[in-house]
Design an enzyme around this catalytic site. Structure first.
Site, PDB file in Angstrom:
ATOM      1  N   PRO A 183       0.838  -1.197   0.000  1.00  0.00           N
ATOM      2  CA  PRO A 183       0.000   0.000   0.000  1.00  0.00           C
ATOM      3  C   PRO A 183       0.877   1.254   0.000  1.00  0.00           C
ATOM      4  CG  PRO A 183      -0.703  -1.521   1.717  1.00  0.00           C
ATOM      5  CD  PRO A 183       0.556  -2.076   1.147  1.00  0.00           C
ATOM      6  N   GLY A 184       0.459   2.232  -0.774  1.00  0.00           N
ATOM      7  CA  GLY A 184       1.182   3.506  -0.777  1.00  0.00           C
ATOM      8  C   GLY A 184       2.376   3.563  -1.697  1.00  0.00           C
ATOM      9  N   GLY A 192       2.130   3.663  -4.900  1.00  0.00           N
ATOM     10  CA  GLY A 192       1.784   4.489  -6.052  1.00  0.00           C
ATOM     11  C   GLY A 192       1.043   3.761  -7.157  1.00  0.00           C
ATOM     12  N   THR A 202      -2.306   3.397  -7.553  1.00  0.00           N
ATOM     13  CA  THR A 202      -3.398   4.252  -8.018  1.00  0.00           C
ATOM     14  C   THR A 202      -2.845   5.399  -8.839  1.00  0.00           C
ATOM     15  OG1 THR A 202      -4.450   3.752  -5.919  1.00  0.00           O
ATOM     16  CG2 THR A 202      -5.469   5.450  -7.262  1.00  0.00           C
ATOM     17  N   HIS A 208      18.652   1.706  28.201  1.00  0.00           N
ATOM     18  CA  HIS A 208      18.013   0.808  27.230  1.00  0.00           C
ATOM     19  C   HIS A 208      18.421   1.205  25.803  1.00  0.00           C
ATOM     20  CE1 HIS A 208      14.554  -1.784  25.895  1.00  0.00           C
ATOM     21  NE2 HIS A 208      14.648  -0.991  24.829  1.00  0.00           N
ATOM     22  N   GLU A 209      18.256   2.469  25.496  1.00  0.00           N
ATOM     23  CA  GLU A 209      18.595   2.925  24.137  1.00  0.00           C
ATOM     24  C   GLU A 209      20.095   2.850  23.889  1.00  0.00           C
ATOM     25  OE1 GLU A 209      16.334   3.087  22.020  1.00  0.00           O
ATOM     26  OE2 GLU A 209      14.708   3.074  23.484  1.00  0.00           O
TER      27      GLU A 209
HETATM   28  P1  ADP Z   1      -1.425   2.718  -3.689  1.00  0.00           P
HETATM   29  O1  ADP Z   1      -2.518   2.808  -4.679  1.00  0.00           O
HETATM   30  O2  ADP Z   1      -0.265   1.893  -4.163  1.00  0.00           O
HETATM   31  O3  ADP Z   1      -1.855   2.314  -2.318  1.00  0.00           O
HETATM   32  P2  ADP Z   1      -1.356   5.543  -4.031  1.00  0.00           P
HETATM   33  O4  ADP Z   1      -1.157   5.670  -5.480  1.00  0.00           O
HETATM   34  O5  ADP Z   1      -2.754   5.716  -3.551  1.00  0.00           O
HETATM   35  O6  ADP Z   1      -0.786   4.182  -3.503  1.00  0.00           O
HETATM   36  O7  ADP Z   1      -0.393   6.550  -3.278  1.00  0.00           O
HETATM   37  C1  ADP Z   1      -0.861   7.536  -2.414  1.00  0.00           C
HETATM   38  C2  ADP Z   1      -0.129   8.838  -2.646  1.00  0.00           C
HETATM   39  O8  ADP Z   1       1.248   8.715  -2.299  1.00  0.00           O
HETATM   40  C3  ADP Z   1      -0.128   9.268  -4.089  1.00  0.00           C
HETATM   41  O9  ADP Z   1      -1.249  10.020  -4.374  1.00  0.00           O
HETATM   42  C4  ADP Z   1       1.146  10.077  -4.209  1.00  0.00           C
HETATM   43  O10 ADP Z   1       0.927  11.392  -3.804  1.00  0.00           O
HETATM   44  C5  ADP Z   1       2.059   9.403  -3.218  1.00  0.00           C
HETATM   45  N1  ADP Z   1       2.906   8.433  -3.920  1.00  0.00           N
HETATM   46  C6  ADP Z   1       2.862   7.097  -3.763  1.00  0.00           C
HETATM   47  N2  ADP Z   1       3.769   6.502  -4.547  1.00  0.00           N
HETATM   48  C7  ADP Z   1       4.386   7.466  -5.238  1.00  0.00           C
HETATM   49  C8  ADP Z   1       5.415   7.471  -6.230  1.00  0.00           C
HETATM   50  N3  ADP Z   1       5.975   6.330  -6.648  1.00  0.00           N
HETATM   51  N4  ADP Z   1       5.799   8.661  -6.729  1.00  0.00           N
HETATM   52  C9  ADP Z   1       5.241   9.798  -6.295  1.00  0.00           C
HETATM   53  N5  ADP Z   1       4.280   9.857  -5.371  1.00  0.00           N
HETATM   54  C10 ADP Z   1       3.846   8.715  -4.834  1.00  0.00           C
HETATM   55 ZN    ZN Z   2      14.119  -1.193  22.882  1.00  0.00          ZN
END
Ligand code: ADP
Ligand code: ZN
Length: 595
Positions: A200-201, A203, A205, A420-421
């Site tokens: 996830p995240g 990119g 989408t 600890h750290e």
């Molecule tokens: P996914 O669909 O893989 O979960 P998204 O495309 O929804 O991820 O990513 C969320 C936001 O994070 C995007 O709208 C963008 O702003 C940023 N982002 C994620 N990946 C990239 C990338 N490879 N390059 C630039 N921005 C990114």
């Molecule tokens: Zn620790």
């Protein structure tokens, strides 16, 4: 509004039809009174209803209506028979059938209901069609909730970084969308479906949007989980609606996020029934097979679990192009940071490459977050531009949560946390194969009272030694507490969880233990992906568990020995931490080299 109006009309008609019935409502008479009427000589005729033992009759009345009607229930079959006999005797004409005019009245009032229903139904159908044109309403179950997001090019490939291979592969699709028929002319085969997979995240989408943007075609997006609703058949009809809209808009990109919600592997349906998800999946497959591959629709789907998708979905002619969207590496991260920092006012000394080094393991969405946080932090401090230190704080905040300034540690707790750290830090600096420490702090952040941040390199494989070093660094916090205070606290539960998980992975799945050998023992899962336990015999399981425990104990002891040996450095590091709260890589190195 419309609904209120309808309720009004409904109530009105309801009353009206009841009123209509009432005009002809006969007067109710008790069973004991029937005979008196029959003997009065006025009864004009009787209707006997055998099933319900009803007796209805008419008598002339003085004022209009000129005829008065009566109804009564006979007290029993005997009473009923007696009444029939009495009517016969009194020469009152009688009839077993209901009078025709009563029949018509009731028909009329029932007809009203039918009309009402028909009108209501037509109204509902109208609502439905309204929804197709985009207006909402309460009865639009079947409508796909696909949104028309980008009619115009909004995102382009310039907005995506860190996944160059994926971009390269996807460019071909842009060419196709720009000129579908031209592509077909040369016999090029374009995949109907492209499956983007990655965490996830990363990119996915964004990439799909960029494809639409680059090609200048509409982008229709929906989420797999929206197909799965309570009502059976709704998902399937949504899929059909989605493709119906796509056909109207072609060439276009249809994007289905979280396709695994629909496309999970099928099992043997319990009770032999087709469940909602399967119907939806079938509808999706049907649509994918149905449209002509040159009609200009490209379906893109995203998932982070390609392994759980039904094989039928990834068969040729369906989602047969699979593109991995990886976590960005160092240069990728730098480029992503640059993209998101385009509109930020950066100070002259800001070095985004350094920020990129500091954000190993983060995905695009996290990096976007880091830039936003840095800008917010600088704004809050009323700076004229964003500085490197703001980025540094933003990275901590995004990875660990906001600093908890309200937490007031007692002197004793602070000392404990410092040791600890310091333990984590020293182990990381002195264990061969461990990643160097970038920063250590005892400022509470998120759930942690402090943390040691290492800088992992971008690696594609890890050696056994490096893995063991990771485990050593994990347990070193608690080891330091034990070395210094002879007792342990609760602050390390997560450390040991991580250490155990790492060791389990090494021993169960990577065959990195001498005794248990090279076999792979994985958790089994049922059809829904729920774990059902380890795929091993009871004896092997015990062996594996023992191996993990033994290894953990050994590593822990080694770390403790190391800390006892280097207790001077440990004291000094902890002391400095108590004083300054945060130490960076240079300060740490200086302390270790000096003692
Ligand atoms: P996914 O669909 O893989 O979960 P998204 O495309 O929804 O991820 O990513 C969320 C936001 O994070 C995007 O709208 C963008 O702003 C940023 N982002 C994620 N990946 C990239 C990338 N490879 N390059 C630039 N921005 C990114
Ligand atoms: Zn620790």
């Amino acid at each position: 509004m419309g609904l209120i109006l309808w309720v009004g009309v409904f109530l009105l008609l309801f009353n009206f039809s009841n009123a209509l019935r009432k005009i002809d409502q006969p007067e109710k008479v008790s069973a004991s009174e029937i005979k008196t009427h029959f003997l009065s000589g006025k009864v004009k005729g009787v209707v006997f209803e055998i099933e319900t033992l009803n007796v209805q009759w008419e008598e002339p009345a003085n004022n209009p209506p000129a005829i008065k009607k009566f109804i009564a229930r006979a007290a029993g079959q005997g009473h009923f028979n007696e009444l029939v006999a009495l009517a016969e005797k009194e020469k009152i004409p009688f009839d077993p059938a209901p009078p025709p005019n009563y029949f018509w009245q009731s028909l009329l009032s029932n007809l009203l209901w039918v009309v009402l229903l028909v009108v209501f139904w037509i109204w509902m159908m109208k609502k439905q069609t309204e929804q197709v044109s985009g207006r909402g309403g309460p009865f639009g179950f079947g409508q796909s909730k696909a949104k028309l997001i980008a009619q115009k090019a909004e995102k382009t490939f310039a907005d995506v970084a860190g996944c160059e291979e994926a971009k390269e592969e996807i460019k071909e699709i842009v060419d196709f969308l720009k000129n579908p028929s031209g592509f077909a002319r040369l016999g090029a085969r374009i995949p109907k479906g492209v499956l983007l997979y990655g965490l996830p995240g990363t990119g996915k989408t964004l990439l799909a949007k960029a494809v639409a943007g680059e090609a200048g075609v509409p982008f229709l997006s929906t989420n797999g989980s929206k197909f799965i609703e309570m009502f059976v058949g709704v998902g399937a009809s949504r899929v059909r609606d989605l493709f119906e809209s796509a056909r109207k808009l072609a060439p276009c990109v249809v994007f289905i996020d979280e396709i695994d919600a629909v496309g999970k592997k099928r099992g043997f349906a319990i009770g032999g029934g087709h469940d909602e998800r399967e119907q939806t999946l079938d509808a999706l497959l049907e649509e994918l097979d149905g449209f002509d591959k040159n009609c200009g629709i490209v379906v893109m789907a995203a998932t982070n679990r390609p392994d759980i998708l039904d094989e039928a979905l990834v068969r040729p002619g369906r989602f047969d192009r699979q593109i991995m969207v990886p976590k960005p590496e160092l240069t990728g991260r730098e480029m992503i940071l640059k993209i998101h920092a385009r509109n930020a006012v950066l100070g002259p000394e800001v070095n985004l490459l350094e920020v990129a080094k500091d954000t190993a393991g983060m995905v695009g969405a996290d990096l976007e977050n880091v830039v936003n946080e840095a800008v917010l932090i600088a704004t809050r401090k009323k700076k004229d531009y964003v500085e490197q230190s703001d980025f540094s704080e933003a990275v901590d905040k995004v990875s660990m949560g906001p600093a908890r300034k309200s937490v007031k540690l007692t002197e004793k707790e602070k000392q404990r946390t410092a040791y600890h750290e310091a333990g984590h830090t020293l182990a990381a600096m002195l264990t061969e194969g461990a990643d160097p420490v970038h920063k250590v702090t005892i400022i509470p952040r998120g759930p942690a009272l402090g943390f040691t941040k290492q800088l992992p390199e971008d690696r594609h494989s890890i050696t056994k030694k490096e893995l063991e070093a990771m485990v050593a660094v994990c347990v070193a916090g608690r080891a330091a507490e034990e070395v210094k205070f002879g007792e342990i606290t609760t602050g390390h539960s997560n450390d040991f969880e991580k250490a155990t998980l790492l060791l389990k992975k090494m021993i169960y799945e990577l065959g990195m233990d001498e005794e248990t050998g090279m076999a792979v023992y994985k958790e089994k899962a049922d059809f829904w992906g729920n774990p059902t336990g380890l795929d091993a015999s009871q004896k092997t399981k015990e062996l594996l568990e023992r191996a993990v425990k033994t290894k953990l104990a050994k590593i822990y002891n080694d770390v403790k020995e190391l800390l006892v040996r280097e207790v001077n450095k440990l004291d000094k590091l902890a002391g400095q931490l108590m004083e300054k709260e945060t130490l960076d890589a240079n300060e740490i190195r200086a302390i270790i080299n000096s003692s």
